[in-house]
Enzyme design. Structure first.
Site, PDB file in Angstrom:
ATOM      1  N   GLU A   1       0.996  -1.230   0.121  1.00  0.00           N
ATOM      2  CA  GLU A   1      -0.037   0.150   0.071  1.00  0.00           C
ATOM      3  C   GLU A   1       0.830   1.139  -0.007  1.00  0.00           C
ATOM      4  O   GLU A   1       2.006   1.092   0.608  1.00  0.00           O
ATOM      5  CB  GLU A   1      -0.942  -0.154   1.262  1.00  0.00           C
ATOM      6  CG  GLU A   1      -1.901  -1.023   1.338  1.00  0.00           C
ATOM      7  CD  GLU A   1      -2.824  -1.163   2.506  1.00  0.00           C
ATOM      8  OE1 GLU A   1      -2.638  -0.067   3.521  1.00  0.00           O
ATOM      9  OE2 GLU A   1      -3.375  -2.141   2.886  1.00  0.00           O
TER      10      GLU A   1
ATOM     11  N   CYS B   1       2.926   8.361   2.000  1.00  0.00           N
ATOM     12  CA  CYS B   1       3.442   7.133   2.964  1.00  0.00           C
ATOM     13  C   CYS B   1       3.664   6.038   2.236  1.00  0.00           C
ATOM     14  O   CYS B   1       2.613   5.577   1.262  1.00  0.00           O
ATOM     15  CB  CYS B   1       2.192   7.344   3.990  1.00  0.00           C
ATOM     16  SG  CYS B   1       2.470   6.139   5.316  1.00  0.00           S
TER      17      CYS B   1
ATOM     18  N   CYS C   1       4.610  -7.458   7.616  1.00  0.00           N
ATOM     19  CA  CYS C   1       5.531  -7.014   8.710  1.00  0.00           C
ATOM     20  C   CYS C   1       5.640  -8.236   9.756  1.00  0.00           C
ATOM     21  O   CYS C   1       4.638  -9.131  10.034  1.00  0.00           O
ATOM     22  CB  CYS C   1       4.907  -5.909   9.361  1.00  0.00           C
ATOM     23  SG  CYS C   1       6.077  -5.243  10.533  1.00  0.00           S
TER      24      CYS C   1
ATOM     25  N   CYS D   1       2.795  -6.024  15.765  1.00  0.00           N
ATOM     26  CA  CYS D   1       1.828  -4.967  16.603  1.00  0.00           C
ATOM     27  C   CYS D   1       0.609  -5.396  16.525  1.00  0.00           C
ATOM     28  O   CYS D   1      -0.157  -5.404  15.305  1.00  0.00           O
ATOM     29  CB  CYS D   1       2.206  -3.592  15.964  1.00  0.00           C
ATOM     30  SG  CYS D   1       3.939  -3.371  16.164  1.00  0.00           S
TER      31      CYS D   1
ATOM     32  N   CYS E   1      -2.177  -2.792  14.586  1.00  0.00           N
ATOM     33  CA  CYS E   1      -1.577  -2.691  13.267  1.00  0.00           C
ATOM     34  C   CYS E   1      -2.230  -3.684  12.331  1.00  0.00           C
ATOM     35  O   CYS E   1      -1.977  -4.943  12.459  1.00  0.00           O
ATOM     36  CB  CYS E   1      -0.273  -2.550  13.137  1.00  0.00           C
ATOM     37  SG  CYS E   1       0.521  -2.195  11.343  1.00  0.00           S
TER      38      CYS E   1
ATOM     39  N   CYS F   1      -2.371   1.803   7.929  1.00  0.00           N
ATOM     40  CA  CYS F   1      -1.491   0.992   7.299  1.00  0.00           C
ATOM     41  C   CYS F   1      -2.079  -0.704   7.142  1.00  0.00           C
ATOM     42  O   CYS F   1      -2.537  -0.857   8.202  1.00  0.00           O
ATOM     43  CB  CYS F   1      -0.152   0.984   8.136  1.00  0.00           C
ATOM     44  SG  CYS F   1       1.016  -0.332   7.921  1.00  0.00           S
TER      45      CYS F   1
END
Length: 620
Positions: free
Chosen positions: A180, A194, A201, A205, A208, A431
């Protein structure tokens, strides 16, 4: 030196695949010492007129290893190719070197991607660019087969535009991964991009969306740079300028250190974006924070902090414990600020009633005070939570709690703090949110298709025999008239009967319009005709004459309870099949590519419809 540059073309313009230069372009490159040819099973092709003919004797490749077919060739990406690489390519086309700067000026400074608009280029060069290069990628129609075989450019899989002007874009990479990028306009004229650094990832987290989907792979320097180059080019085309870049998209930038900073160098050199206008955000990869201290790079550093105690931070950001906890992180930040004299931003996602209370604000203030960080080199960026599907029942803090939190940091600790303006809330701009939505939609479509396939297969295997069991109605035979019938070879034990039918020749009947009767050419003599009449009379005499009644419209009705249930079951199945076929046709009209089996199923819609009408008729 030239061969080194050529190898660089491969690594930067073709996804980093370590292949020979000619293989990357899928074209043969030759020296001027001989007229090149390619021997194939069909013919021998002379390539002396090939537009990618290289006259440099230092370039060596094996003739015949690569073909120049359209199926093999992948366009050269003008959004990512470097000036040196493009210069070498143009020389192979017998074009002057200065044309490379002109082309990149059109693409990157003016945002022009239509070669016909590049008016200072000769038509012959524009034609070559059309054939062998690409400056803008097509948008996806929705379906995807797993890879992008037609272009090295990233494909726009989906795009959303918010009412505040924020553009959220999902790119599909050559291997099917989705990343993205977001373009955010501000009232003061800033245009901030961004950018993602990884596909997925590994930091985990919990608040997220990207952390919830897991890690797929590192993005190449090329893939990172292209996200910025595309936004920059589009801004230039609209008379605007991309002013800032934040590495806060999908992934952990410092976990992809080499590729991220290679791309940042190109953003600065080739796109004119100042390093101090580029921010790298990290969850706290301590070894690479310390490595960044030694680099002569003036980017801004942002730390995703979010909690002021180890227990809370590890629960929210599992990577906290992995890299030594808050003490190790804060020590590395202290070293960074003291040696670089650059300000660090601490990002704090405010989660209502969890980390937004006055007490938590004081914990944060005391944490920064305990490590004696210079107040003028610290800034807290307060970010109201952007809720995600995997972090349910959590809400962003209200304005009053945000203002209280910021006020305590400023008034009691003298720490600069500002709330970040939430942008793109109406378009999943957080995100990983758009990728999650796309993946969920694709999974639902795949599940629907699988269910349709299973149901249709079951429906087809049940066959017509089920219908025949309850809907078949025996009729009194009519002598002398035969309807076309389907004979089942397996049910007949008399194979000679079928052999006789296959061997027999069909008789033809002529209709005499004047006599209005059939004339059988076989019965030609008077004796034969009289014998035929006698036999017909005997047959007719064996049946009672039907009573003379007024014809009425009749219907066939199922009266057996078991057959009624079977009929209702079959009707329900047929309705479901027709509904699924309707959905398949809608997906096809929206651009989803149907395979051969699905097309065959769609073609049977009329057959199912006729069978349904028959079932409903017999159930009346």
């Amino acid at each position: 030196m030239r061969s080194i540059i050529m190898q660089k073309i491969l690594t930067s313009s073709f996804g980093g695949r370590n292949l020979p230069f000619a293989s990357a372009f899928k074209i043969p490159l030759f020296t001027h010492h001989s007229t090149p040819t390619i021997a194939t099973s069909r013919s021998t092709t002379t390539l002396s007129s090939n537009p990618l003919y290289v006259s440099n004797p230092s370039v060596h490749t094996e003739v015949g290893e690569y073909l120049t077919t359209k199926d093999e060739f992948k366009p050269i990406n003008l959004q990512t190719i470097t000036l040196d690489e493009l210069t070498i390519l143009l020389k192979s086309w017998k074009q002057p070197s200065f044309r490379a700067s002109q082309i990149l000026h059109w693409v990157r400074e003016k945002g022009v991607t239509d070669y016909d608009d590049m008016t200072n280029l000769p038509k012959s060069l524009r034609d070559l660019l059309k054939e062998y290069c690409k400056a803008a990628a097509d948008q996806s129609s929705g379906s995807h087969n797993g890879s992008s075989s037609s272009s090295p450019m990233m494909e726009i899989a989906f795009e959303q535009i918010s009412k505040d002007g924020t553009v959220k874009r999902a790119y599909r990479l050559h291997d099917g991964q989705i990343i993205e990028s977001v373009l955010m306009p501000y009232e003061d004229g800033r245009m901030t991009a961004c950018i993602s650094s990884q596909a997925g990832c590994a930091q985990g987290c919990v608040f997220c969306a990207t952390g919830q989907m897991g890690f797929a792979r590192q993005l190449t320097s090329n893939e990172i740079f292209e996200q910025v180059a595309r936004f920059s080019s589009e801004c230039k085309a609209d008379g605007r300028r991309l002013s800032n870049v934040v590495m806060m998209g999908m992934g952990e930038p410092l976990a992809n250190y080499r590729n991220v900073f290679s791309a940042i160098g190109r953003m600065n050199d080739e796109l004119g974006i100042g390093q101090r206008r580029i921010t790298v955000s990290t969850v706290g990869i301590v070894p690479n924070i310390r490595k960044l201290i030694t680099e002569q790079i003036q980017v801004k550093l942002a730390i995703s902090l979010h909690c002021a105690t180890d227990e809370e931070r590890t629960a929210l950001l599992p990577a906290n414990k992995r890299y030594g906890g808050l003490d190790e992180l804060m020590l590395s930040i202290k070293e960074y600020t003291e040696q670089t004299k650059r300000r660090v931003t601490f990002e704090w996602a405010l989660i209502e009633f969890q980390n937004d209370s006055p007490e938590v604000a004081r914990q944060l203030g005391n944490l920064l005070k305990r490590f004696n960080l210079r107040k003028d080199l610290c800034h807290v960026n307060v970010i109201p939570l952007n809720p995600t599907g995997g972090f349910k029942n959590k809400s962003p803090s209200g304005k009053k709690r945000v203002d209280t939190f910021v006020g305590i940091l400023k008034d009691e600790f003298g720490i600069s703090a500002t709330p970040r303006v939430r942008r793109g809330i109406d378009i999943d701009a957080g995100c990983g949110q758009l990728k999650s939505k796309i993946k969920k939609k694709e999974e639902e479509e795949e599940e629907d298709l699988k269910e349709m396939n299973d149901d249709i297969i079951v429906g087809l295997t049940e066959g017509k025999n089920e219908l025949m069991e309850f809907a078949q109605v025996k009729q009194a035979p009519v002598v002398g008239v035969y309807e076309d019938e389907e004979f089942d070879h397996e049910e007949s034990n008399d194979s000679s009967f079928f052999e006789e039918i296959e061997a027999d020749s069909f008789r033809t009947f002529d209709l005499d319009d004047e006599e209005a009767e059939f004339i059988d050419n076989v019965y030609e003599t008077k004796e034969e005709l009289e014998e035929a009449d006698r036999l017909l009379s005997l047959v007719q005499a064996s049946f009672p004459a039907p009573p003379t009644v007024v014809p009425e419209k009749t219907t066939t009705t199922i009266v057996n309870d078991e057959n009624i249930q079977a009929g209702k079951k079959r009707r329900k199945k047929l309705l479901k099949l027709l509904k699924q076929i309707k959905k398949l046709k809608e997906m096809e009209s929206n651009g989803t590519e149907m395979n051969e089996e699905q097309l065959i199923k769609i073609s049977r819609e009329e057959e199912f419809q006729i069978e349904l009408e028959s079932v409903e008729h017999n159930l009346k």
